[in-house]
Write a protein that holds these residues in place. Structure first.
Motif, mmCIF file in Angstrom:
data_model
loop_
_atom_site.group_PDB
_atom_site.id
_atom_site.type_symbol
_atom_site.label_atom_id
_atom_site.label_comp_id
_atom_site.label_asym_id
_atom_site.label_seq_id
_atom_site.Cartn_x
_atom_site.Cartn_y
_atom_site.Cartn_z
ATOM 1 N N GLY A 28 32.769 33.633 39.223
ATOM 2 C CA GLY A 28 33.525 33.048 40.332
ATOM 3 C C GLY A 28 34.815 32.404 39.867
ATOM 4 O O GLY A 28 35.855 32.516 40.520
ATOM 5 N N ARG A 29 34.756 31.725 38.727
ATOM 6 C CA ARG A 29 35.946 31.094 38.148
ATOM 7 C C ARG A 29 36.991 32.166 37.804
ATOM 8 O O ARG A 29 38.171 32.015 38.096
ATOM 9 N N ALA A 30 36.539 33.258 37.195
ATOM 10 C CA ALA A 30 37.460 34.339 36.823
ATOM 11 C C ALA A 30 38.083 34.971 38.065
ATOM 12 O O ALA A 30 39.298 35.221 38.101
ATOM 13 N N GLU A 31 37.286 35.219 39.085
ATOM 14 C CA GLU A 31 37.818 35.828 40.307
ATOM 15 C C GLU A 31 38.838 34.914 40.973
ATOM 16 O O GLU A 31 39.883 35.372 41.442
ATOM 17 N N THR A 49 52.848 46.637 37.920
ATOM 18 C CA THR A 49 52.401 48.023 38.003
ATOM 19 C C THR A 49 50.953 48.011 38.485
ATOM 20 O O THR A 49 50.267 46.985 38.406
ATOM 21 N N ASP A 50 50.481 49.146 38.962
ATOM 22 C CA ASP A 50 49.080 49.248 39.365
ATOM 23 C C ASP A 50 48.169 48.963 38.172
ATOM 24 O O ASP A 50 47.123 48.339 38.321
ATOM 25 N N GLU A 51 48.585 49.404 36.999
ATOM 26 C CA GLU A 51 47.797 49.189 35.782
ATOM 27 C C GLU A 51 47.666 47.695 35.465
ATOM 28 O O GLU A 51 46.577 47.216 35.145
ATOM 29 N N THR A 52 48.756 46.965 35.588
ATOM 30 C CA THR A 52 48.732 45.528 35.308
ATOM 31 C C THR A 52 47.924 44.790 36.368
ATOM 32 O O THR A 52 47.156 43.880 36.058
ATOM 33 N N ARG A 53 48.073 45.183 37.615
ATOM 34 C CA ARG A 53 47.295 44.558 38.699
ATOM 35 C C ARG A 53 45.791 44.774 38.442
ATOM 36 O O ARG A 53 44.990 43.864 38.603
ATOM 37 N N GLU A 54 45.427 45.968 38.013
ATOM 38 C CA GLU A 54 44.026 46.252 37.711
ATOM 39 C C GLU A 54 43.556 45.426 36.514
ATOM 40 O O GLU A 54 42.425 44.950 36.481
ATOM 41 N N LYS A 55 44.427 45.265 35.536
ATOM 42 C CA LYS A 55 44.105 44.450 34.360
ATOM 43 C C LYS A 55 43.735 43.026 34.798
ATOM 44 O O LYS A 55 42.791 42.434 34.278
ATOM 45 N N ILE A 56 44.468 42.494 35.750
ATOM 46 C CA ILE A 56 44.203 41.148 36.249
ATOM 47 C C ILE A 56 42.899 41.108 37.031
ATOM 48 O O ILE A 56 42.048 40.249 36.791
ATOM 49 N N THR A 57 42.723 42.031 37.960
ATOM 50 C CA THR A 57 41.557 41.979 38.849
ATOM 51 C C THR A 57 40.244 42.335 38.153
ATOM 52 O O THR A 57 39.181 41.966 38.640
ATOM 53 N N THR A 58 40.317 43.016 37.022
ATOM 54 C CA THR A 58 39.081 43.366 36.309
ATOM 55 C C THR A 58 38.798 42.433 35.138
ATOM 56 O O THR A 58 37.751 42.565 34.502
ATOM 57 N N CYS A 59 39.702 41.506 34.867
ATOM 58 C CA CYS A 59 39.496 40.566 33.760
ATOM 59 C C CYS A 59 38.366 39.595 34.117
ATOM 60 O O CYS A 59 38.340 39.018 35.200
ATOM 61 N N ASP A 61 37.437 37.130 31.798
ATOM 62 C CA ASP A 61 37.585 36.011 30.871
ATOM 63 C C ASP A 61 38.394 34.895 31.529
ATOM 64 O O ASP A 61 39.617 34.990 31.630
ATOM 65 N N PRO A 62 37.739 33.828 31.986
ATOM 66 C CA PRO A 62 38.471 32.760 32.667
ATOM 67 C C PRO A 62 39.514 32.087 31.777
ATOM 68 O O PRO A 62 40.540 31.624 32.254
ATOM 69 N N HIS A 63 39.269 32.040 30.483
ATOM 70 C CA HIS A 63 40.226 31.413 29.570
ATOM 71 C C HIS A 63 41.516 32.232 29.468
ATOM 72 O O HIS A 63 42.618 31.677 29.468
ATOM 73 N N LEU A 64 41.378 33.535 29.389
ATOM 74 C CA LEU A 64 42.545 34.414 29.334
ATOM 75 C C LEU A 64 43.319 34.345 30.649
ATOM 76 O O LEU A 64 44.552 34.248 30.658
ATOM 77 N N LEU A 65 42.608 34.350 31.751
ATOM 78 C CA LEU A 65 43.258 34.248 33.057
ATOM 79 C C LEU A 65 43.994 32.916 33.185
ATOM 80 O O LEU A 65 45.089 32.855 33.741
ATOM 81 N N HIS A 66 43.416 31.854 32.659
ATOM 82 C CA HIS A 66 44.069 30.539 32.677
ATOM 83 C C HIS A 66 45.375 30.594 31.883
ATOM 84 O O HIS A 66 46.404 30.063 32.320
ATOM 85 N N GLN A 67 45.345 31.247 30.741
ATOM 86 C CA GLN A 67 46.537 31.408 29.907
ATOM 87 C C GLN A 67 47.618 32.173 30.677
ATOM 88 O O GLN A 67 48.793 31.787 30.670
#
Length: 86
Positions: A28-31, A49-59, A61-67
């Motif tokens: 939930g935190r990652a989403e 890009t679609d690739e980058t958007r997918e990279k974000i939505t499939t990540c 790792d909450p720590h990486l997303l925070h970064q």
């Protein structure tokens, strides 16, 4: 006929439930962070890009997303957000 419910009250059962709760919180935190990141990037007018958007939505790792969120706050390009991660 009585059903044996002792397992559901056992220490092992509690551990299994606690592990599931922890995984759910992490997911939930990652989403939430992914949604926030997309919102900030969109508000800053950064094109993804679609690739980058997918990279974000499939990540997951909450720590990486925070970064990424921290970088997105001041970034002017997607490269600045993901510079060390691409």
């Amino acid at each position: 006929m009585a059903v044996d419910t002792s397992f559901y009250k056992s220490f092992m059962s509690e551990e299994i439930r606690d592990e599931g709760r922890a995984q759910g919180k992490t997911q939930g935190r990652a989403e939430g962070r992914a949604e926030g990141l997309l919102l900030i990037i969109e508000a800053r007018g950064i094109t993804l890009t679609d690739e980058t958007r997918e990279k974000i939505t499939t990540c997951t790792d909450p720590h990486l997303l925070h970064q990424w969120l921290q970088r997105a706050a001041t970034a002017t390009t997607a490269e600045e957000v993901f510079t060390t991660d691409l």
